[in-house]
Design a protein around this motif. Structure first.
Motif, PDB file in Angstrom:
ATOM      1  N   TYR A 252      26.672  41.217  32.264  1.00  0.00           N
ATOM      2  CA  TYR A 252      27.769  42.161  32.531  1.00  0.00           C
ATOM      3  C   TYR A 252      29.123  41.579  32.158  1.00  0.00           C
ATOM      4  O   TYR A 252      29.995  42.271  31.663  1.00  0.00           O
ATOM      5  CB  TYR A 252      27.775  42.572  34.011  1.00  0.00           C
TER       6      TYR A 252
ATOM      7  N   CYS B  55      32.866  42.117  28.884  1.00  0.00           N
ATOM      8  CA  CYS B  55      34.336  42.040  28.975  1.00  0.00           C
ATOM      9  C   CYS B  55      34.957  41.495  27.702  1.00  0.00           C
ATOM     10  O   CYS B  55      36.153  41.695  27.448  1.00  0.00           O
ATOM     11  CB  CYS B  55      34.758  41.148  30.139  1.00  0.00           C
TER      12      CYS B  55
ATOM     13  N   TRP C 234      37.347  45.535  34.036  1.00  0.00           N
ATOM     14  CA  TRP C 234      35.911  45.363  33.864  1.00  0.00           C
ATOM     15  C   TRP C 234      35.467  44.066  34.550  1.00  0.00           C
ATOM     16  O   TRP C 234      34.488  44.045  35.307  1.00  0.00           O
ATOM     17  CB  TRP C 234      35.578  45.322  32.384  1.00  0.00           C
TER      18      TRP C 234
END
Length: 143
Positions: free
Chosen positions: A67, A71, A132
């Motif tokens: 995840y 970014c 984010w």
């Protein structure tokens, strides 16, 4: 008479004073553009480097690193927008210096607006990447 110089200026002294003032305004505008573009590239590039350093330290945690790696996209796009803005700033400066009439000056104005757009877009991508990253960290804390 050149259309860039207003018609109400009659003497050579008034014209020179007007031209010198425009040159100084132009120099100041270019200094601000250079500063804004440097900041846009610096904040996005620095954020991307920080994310890469963090990823290097937490690579074993695949869920977080997957995840967090996402970014990098907005930060990378922000650096690209800053670089494109720098290129447009150079072309705009050349266009202003070569402008001999209002039509050519208006074309240079479009370049200035495109440069400003790149700067704003670069700042927006930084904000998006930062948000984010915040959401990724918040999700890890509360999960």
């Amino acid at each position: 008479m050149n259309k860039i110089i207003p018609e109400h200026l009659k003497t050579e002294h008034e014209i020179n004073f007007f031209v010198q003032g425009r040159i100084e305004e132009f120099k100041a505008a270019m200094a601000f553009a250079r500063g804004a573009l440097s900041v846009a590239i610096l904040i996005n590039g620095g954020a991307a480097i920080a994310i890469l350093a963090l990823l290097g330290n937490i690579w074993e945690d695949k869920s977080l690193s997957a995840y967090l790696a996402g970014c990098l996209l907005p930060f990378s796009i922000g650096v690209l927008a800053g670089a494109v803005g720098t290129w447009l700033s150079y072309l705009t400066q050349c266009s202003y210096l070569a402008a001999e009439n209002e039509g050519q000056q208006k074309k240079a104005d479009w370049g200035r607006m495109a440069t400003i757009g790149c700067i704003i877009f670069s700042y927006i991508t930084f904000a998006g990447g930062a948000l984010w990253a915040c959401f990724v960290f918040a999700a890890q804390i509360y999960i």
